[in-house]
Write a protein that holds these residues in place. Structure first.
Motif, short mmCIF file in Angstrom:
data_model
loop_
_atom_site.label_atom_id
_atom_site.label_comp_id
_atom_site.label_asym_id
_atom_site.label_seq_id
_atom_site.Cartn_x
_atom_site.Cartn_y
_atom_site.Cartn_z
N MET A 97 0.82 -1.20 0.00
CA MET A 97 0.00 0.00 0.00
C MET A 97 0.86 1.26 0.00
SD MET A 97 -3.07 0.62 -0.33
CE MET A 97 -3.78 2.23 -0.59
N LYS A 98 2.00 1.15 0.68
CA LYS A 98 2.87 2.33 0.76
C LYS A 98 3.33 2.76 -0.63
CE LYS A 98 7.09 4.16 2.80
NZ LYS A 98 7.73 4.47 1.52
N TRP A 99 3.65 1.76 -1.46
CA TRP A 99 4.13 2.09 -2.80
C TRP A 99 3.07 2.88 -3.57
CZ3 TRP A 99 1.65 0.64 -7.27
CH2 TRP A 99 0.69 -0.39 -7.16
N PHE A 100 1.82 2.54 -3.30
CA PHE A 100 0.71 3.17 -4.00
C PHE A 100 0.62 4.64 -3.59
CE2 PHE A 100 -3.81 3.84 -4.98
CZ PHE A 100 -3.84 3.32 -6.26
N LEU A 101 0.73 4.88 -2.29
CA LEU A 101 0.71 6.26 -1.79
C LEU A 101 1.92 7.04 -2.30
CD1 LEU A 101 -0.53 5.70 1.87
CD2 LEU A 101 -1.83 6.52 -0.10
N ASP A 102 3.08 6.37 -2.28
CA ASP A 102 4.30 7.01 -2.78
C ASP A 102 4.12 7.43 -4.23
OD1 ASP A 102 5.60 6.80 -0.44
OD2 ASP A 102 6.87 5.10 -0.99
N LEU A 103 3.59 6.48 -5.02
CA LEU A 103 3.42 6.75 -6.45
C LEU A 103 2.52 7.96 -6.66
CD1 LEU A 103 3.52 6.11 -9.49
CD2 LEU A 103 1.72 4.44 -9.13
N PHE A 104 1.38 7.96 -5.98
CA PHE A 104 0.42 9.01 -6.29
C PHE A 104 0.68 10.33 -5.57
CE2 PHE A 104 -1.65 5.39 -8.16
CZ PHE A 104 -1.95 5.93 -9.40
N SER A 105 1.65 10.33 -4.64
CA SER A 105 2.02 11.63 -4.07
C SER A 105 3.28 12.17 -4.73
CB SER A 105 2.20 11.51 -2.56
OG SER A 105 3.16 10.52 -2.29
N SER A 106 3.91 11.39 -5.60
CA SER A 106 5.10 11.88 -6.30
C SER A 106 4.69 12.83 -7.42
CB SER A 106 5.89 10.71 -6.89
OG SER A 106 5.20 10.17 -7.99
#
Ligand code: HEM
Ligand code: FES
Lengths: 225, 256
Positions: free
Chosen positions: A1-10
């Motif tokens: 899930m963290k990767w998903f948040l990282d992706l969409f906040s980049s």
């Protein structure tokens, strides 16, 4: 899930959202135009009214329409996030002198052009979409079936000079937004390939010129008829 | 040549700066831009004034140290480094405005000198390959198609001067980062760390406070090394595919 948040906040993830929603809205524009062109048919608004009735009642179209609203909202909110980040990235002091020689003005003013488009969308929704869904509409009968007469409403507005002028002006903004936006979305998605770049560029510019031009031609022709 | 120079003067990072105007009466058109500033500084020192601070090192267009935002364009009117720009590119009597690179991630140190260590931190985040240095391998042991080698080499010519950031209306570093991601993504030696590299370098770029790309193409038009924005598209591909497919393998310490 963290990767998903990282992706969409980049920054790149945010650009991904802009490009995907932008491309969907381009598709929507094409479909919308096909519908609008029926306004020019010389049948007293019959085919346009039947089409509008279908678009505002068909359950599948209703779902797509909800998605469309969501995409516009995402496109606008993400545009605000990106534009404000981009503004602050310049730092506390800006340049005293800047040359616009190295880029096209449309690419530097996507926020302003987008805002004009947004003004148009809001006016447009208030006058047509909201009337169709919540307003008290006159009706007409075709072959014994009753339809809401959106054609008359459109015809009324398109005989108001300033309204037609606003419409044409906003279509120019859409055109300039897409003059840069169309090909830009492909670049954002990473779809840059020496073999196809030229094609994307040409199709994008043709779309950005032809589609808004046809949109704008409808109220102009109806005004002078 | 006679010139009027409007130069940004700022005593330190936390001081307020402003423009100061200088006039020069005898500038040779054959001087490089930096030599012209050297002459100005000599005259300032003779007058007991503080010389204008600016970055430079090789003066051969290869180190990426020189900067300067000249008349609204990084490295001035030509697509080259400031050290390779000559006064014949200007006209007699012209007023030249000289500013530092402007970006939140490149704070002004003094006058025209900015701190570009943000680029070093991005590079350290993933712009390398981890290999054991042993004996030199045989040539052509790893085959690389000429086309691909050329593309990788083109990306690798980036000297990290920061003109892309300076030129971009969003102060975005994507041309720089994408050149570094590309040069390794294209070559066999870059493959083992390919995915982590894209993720880490992009994350560091964001952490430094650079802007996002609006695909204006100003960076490509101003880059003294002609780095292409096809690299930015490649970086986007690398980053998205890595974010969607990369995973961590947990290795148990008591295994085996
Ligand atoms: C019919 C409506 C619209 C369409 C078809 C459309 C399409 C697009 C496309 C294709 C892009 C390029 C995406 C990219 O560079 O990857 C874009 C960018 C952009 N749009 Fe729209 N757009 C529309 C409405 C709006 C509205 C209402 C706004 C309002 C604020 C807006 C603001 C922006 C901004 C600021 C960008 C640049 C983002 C960036 O590159 O950082 N757009 N649009
Ligand atoms: S001083 Fe080295 S590139 Fe200009």
């Amino acid at each position: 899930m963290k990767w998903f948040l990282d992706l969409f906040s980049s920054t790149l993830g945010r650009k991904l959202m802009m490009a995907l929603t932008g491309l969907f809205l381009i598709l929507f524009l094409a479909v919308h135009l096909a519908g609008n062109l029926q306004l020019l048919k010389d049948d007293g608004g019959r085919s346009f009214n039947i089409y509008a009735e279908f678009m505002s009642t068909n359950p599948l179209i209703q779902i797509v329409s909800k998605g469309n609203f969501a995409f516009i909202l995402i496109h606008v909110i993400w545009a605000i996030m990106l534009t404000s980040k981009n503004k602050s990235a310049r730092g506390p002091v800006g340049y005293a002198e800047a040359s616009g020689k190295s880029s096209h003005w449309t690419s530097r003013n996507m926020g302003i052009l987008g805002t004009l488009v947004l003004v148009f969308i809001v006016v447009h929704l208030k006058d047509f979409w909201a009337q169709m869904h919540f307003g008290a509409m006159p009706t007409v009968d075709y072959d014994g079936t009753s339809y809401r007469d959106i054609y008359s409403l459109v015809n009324e507005w398109f005989n108001v000079g300033w309204y037609v002028a606003l419409y044409v002006f906003c279509m120019a903004a859409v055109g300039f937004h897409l003059y840069h936006g169309f090909a830009s979305a492909f670049q954002t998605l990473g779809l840059n390939h020496l073999k196809y770049n030229g094609l994307i560029q040409v199709v994008g510019r043709a779309f950005a010129i032809i589609v808004p031009l046809l949109f704008a031609a409808i109220p102009v022709l109806m005004f002078f008829n | 040549m006679k010139l009027t120079l409007k130069i940004w003067r700022q005593k330190g990072a936390n001081e307020n700066g402003g423009f100061k105007t200088y006039t020069m009466d005898h500038v040779s058109p054959d001087m490089s831009f930096l030599e012209m500033l050297d002459v100005l500084n000599d005259s300032l020192v003779l007058k007991g004034e503080e010389p204008v601070h600016f970055d430079h090192d090789c003066r051969e267009g290869i180190c990426g140290m020189c900067s300067l935002y000249i008349n609204g364009r990084p490295h001035g009117p030509l697509q080259t480094t400031t050290c390779q720009l000559h006064m014949r590119s200007f006209t007699d009597g012209q007023t030249i405005t000289i500013e530092p690179w402007r970006a939140a991630a490149f704070p002004v140190v003094r006058d025209l000198v900015v701190d570009r260590s943000a680029f070093d931190r991005i590079q350290r985040a993933g712009g390398f390959i981890s290999v054991n240095t042993g004996a030199a391998p045989d040539a052509n042991e790893i085959l690389v198609p000429k086309k691909v080698a050329d593309e990788a080499m083109d990306a690798a010519t980036c000297i990290g001067c920061g003109a892309c950031v300076a030129a971009c209306k969003n102060a975005s570093a994507m041309l720089f980062v994408s050149a570094k991601v590309s040069q390794y993504a294209l070559l066999p030696q870059g493959q083992p760390e390919r995915k982590e590299r894209a993720e880490r370098m992009v994350a560091q770029m964001d952490a430094e406070g650079f802007g996002a790309c609006t695909n204006t193409g100003a960076c490509e038009a101003e880059c003294p090394k002609g780095i292409k924005i096809t690299n930015i598209a490649r970086m986007n591909r690398e980053y998205f595919s890595s974010m969607f497919t990369n995973y961590q393998v947990e290795v148990g310490s008591d295994a085996g």
